[in-house]
Design a protein around this motif. Structure first.
Motif, PDB file in Angstrom:
ATOM      1  N   ALA A 211    -111.120  20.460 -47.978  1.00 59.63           N
ATOM      2  CA  ALA A 211    -110.712  20.251 -46.587  1.00 59.63           C
ATOM      3  C   ALA A 211    -110.624  18.763 -46.257  1.00 59.63           C
ATOM      4  N   ILE A 212    -111.581  17.986 -46.730  1.00 65.78           N
ATOM      5  CA  ILE A 212    -111.564  16.544 -46.455  1.00 65.78           C
ATOM      6  C   ILE A 212    -110.357  15.893 -47.130  1.00 65.78           C
ATOM      7  N   ALA A 213    -110.052  16.330 -48.346  1.00 64.34           N
ATOM      8  CA  ALA A 213    -108.879  15.795 -49.048  1.00 64.34           C
ATOM      9  C   ALA A 213    -107.597  16.113 -48.267  1.00 64.34           C
ATOM     10  N   ILE A 269    -117.505  17.759 -35.601  1.00 66.56           N
ATOM     11  CA  ILE A 269    -117.357  19.107 -36.140  1.00 66.56           C
ATOM     12  C   ILE A 269    -118.452  19.362 -37.174  1.00 66.56           C
ATOM     13  N   PHE A 270    -118.988  20.577 -37.148  1.00 70.25           N
ATOM     14  CA  PHE A 270    -119.896  21.013 -38.198  1.00 70.25           C
ATOM     15  C   PHE A 270    -119.161  22.077 -39.005  1.00 70.25           C
ATOM     16  N   LEU A 271    -118.999  21.831 -40.304  1.00 73.97           N
ATOM     17  CA  LEU A 271    -118.279  22.755 -41.186  1.00 73.97           C
ATOM     18  C   LEU A 271    -119.270  23.480 -42.085  1.00 73.97           C
ATOM     19  N   HIS A 272    -119.252  24.820 -42.002  1.00 74.89           N
ATOM     20  CA  HIS A 272    -120.181  25.644 -42.790  1.00 74.89           C
ATOM     21  C   HIS A 272    -119.360  26.629 -43.633  1.00 74.89           C
ATOM     22  N   ASN A 317    -108.464  24.529 -42.989  1.00 72.32           N
ATOM     23  CA  ASN A 317    -107.803  23.229 -42.864  1.00 72.32           C
ATOM     24  C   ASN A 317    -107.057  23.108 -41.534  1.00 72.32           C
ATOM     25  N   ALA A 318    -106.351  24.167 -41.169  1.00 71.50           N
ATOM     26  CA  ALA A 318    -105.568  24.143 -39.928  1.00 71.50           C
ATOM     27  C   ALA A 318    -106.469  24.005 -38.709  1.00 71.50           C
ATOM     28  N   ARG A 319    -107.580  24.720 -38.688  1.00 71.02           N
ATOM     29  CA  ARG A 319    -108.497  24.642 -37.548  1.00 71.02           C
ATOM     30  C   ARG A 319    -109.130  23.264 -37.439  1.00 71.02           C
ATOM     31  N   LEU A 320    -109.569  22.710 -38.574  1.00 74.62           N
ATOM     32  CA  LEU A 320    -110.167  21.380 -38.574  1.00 74.62           C
ATOM     33  C   LEU A 320    -109.175  20.332 -38.090  1.00 74.62           C
TER      34      LEU A 320
END
Length: 352
Positions: A211-213, A269-272, A317-320
């Motif tokens: 996701a970060i990439a 954002i917190f990603l789990h 990815n889209a939500r972030l």
């Protein structure tokens, strides 16, 4: 003759070795502290089977802890630990007026605790806390529990138990958060995306790095942080390097609980990305810390503001991306469950 004290015995595979050991099962230790605070006259004793890795009796925030020090050794050593636990319970039953026993997880503690409770006609509840609800848990076959003996951590866990073992937990009690641990002053949101948890395959932190990439294309200076340790650490660091995001992700390793909460209050954002989660205390903590939460799991049937559940890498990815592009992102705290209410719900099972 001196009257015996009303006592609740909590059985757990692990418990903090001292007050500074805040990284050891934070949700469980917060729960025990809250239970002591709302029931100051109740004598609470924690019997811990495996961790700390030493045998001792000590005081922790007004709670007596008896550590067997099993050290997670298998075979005959585990049987010896169970025998020691039985003998300790026998001694406690003789010295105190036990109102019941509460076992953390449906595992060895529940096995020993339920056997002892049935022999001595005591109340005993097992708190299913996540992976113990999955298939191939041998303790269901050994214990054969009834629904009124089981407490599910979430609606999701209750459904898993029913699906996998044909018994539905009668009680659902999630973990709660201690709101006093959070700073009241607004923090600068200088962390774009935060992750926190054990670095094991189940938690799927490779999806976090993917996701970060993806996000780096739109946000070259994206700042991400991962708190936690585990066997996947080095492979995740190598993956971040291969994806060209080693400068965008900070691997902090194991961090004291209070520091994780501070980071949540600094995060947008917190990603789990965990593939399986009974509840995920970090989800409720992050929501109260004001972060928007994106996760792969939905523990409770109720909908909560700022919590987005995704089913794929693309959806994640889209939500972030959508959240990061939102210039008016809301960071108001969202309270799922207070620890005080959780403690009251739990103790109500043992007393009228």
């Amino acid at each position: 003759m001196k009257s015996k004290r009303q006592t609740l015995v909590i059985l757990s595979p692990g418990f903090p070795k001292d007050r500074s050991d805040t990284a050891c099962l934070p949700p469980q230790q917060i729960f025990v502290k809250a239970l002591k605070e709302i029931c100051p006259g109740l004598n609470i004793i924690v019997l811990t089977f495996q961790y700390p890795f030493f045998a001792a009796e000590y005081e922790w925030h007004g709670v007596k802890v008896i550590s067997i020090g099993g050290k997670d050794r298998g075979r005959i050593y585990r049987l010896v630990t169970w025998i020691k636990a039985w003998l300790i319970l026998k001694k406690l039953h003789k010295e105190h007026r036990l109102i019941g026993q509460l076992s953390f997880w449906f595992g060895e503690c529940a096995f020993v605790g339920s056997r002892f409770a049935k022999k001595h006609h005591l109340a005993h509840y097992s708190w299913l806390l996540g992976q113990d609800a999955r298939k191939r848990n041998k303790y269901f076959k050994w214990i054969k529990p009834k629904g009124d003996e089981l407490i599910a951590l979430s609606d999701f866990v209750a459904r898993e138990v029913k699906k996998n073992y044909g018994v539905k937990p009668l009680h659902v009690i999630p973990v709660g958060i201690d709101t006093s641990l959070f700073k009241t002053t607004p923090a600068k949101r200088d962390v774009d995306i935060l992750g926190a948890g054990a670095l094991i395959p189940l938690k799927q932190y490779d999806l976090f790095i993917e996701a970060i990439a993806y996000l780096k294309e739109d946000f070259p200076n994206i700042n991400a942080v991962i708190c936690g340790k585990g066997p996947e650490m080095q492979s995740l660091i190598s993956m971040a390097r291969a994806k060209g995001v080693e400068g965008n992700i900070t691997f902090k390793g194991e961090v004291p609980h209070k520091e994780v909460l501070k980071l949540m209050q600094r995060s947008k954002i917190f990603l789990h990305p965990s593939g399986y989660e009974g509840f995920g205390a970090v989800i409720s903590e992050a929501l109260y810390g004001g972060a928007q939460v994106v996760s792969s799991c939905k523990p409770m049937d109720k909908e909560y503001r700022h919590h987005f559940v995704v089913k794929s890498q693309g959806e994640m990815n889209a939500r972030l991306l959508s959240l990061l592009k939102n210039k008016k992102l809301d960071h108001d705290p969202v309270l799922m469950c207070s620890i005080e209410q959780i403690a009251k719900n739990m103790i109500s099972l043992f007393v009228d």
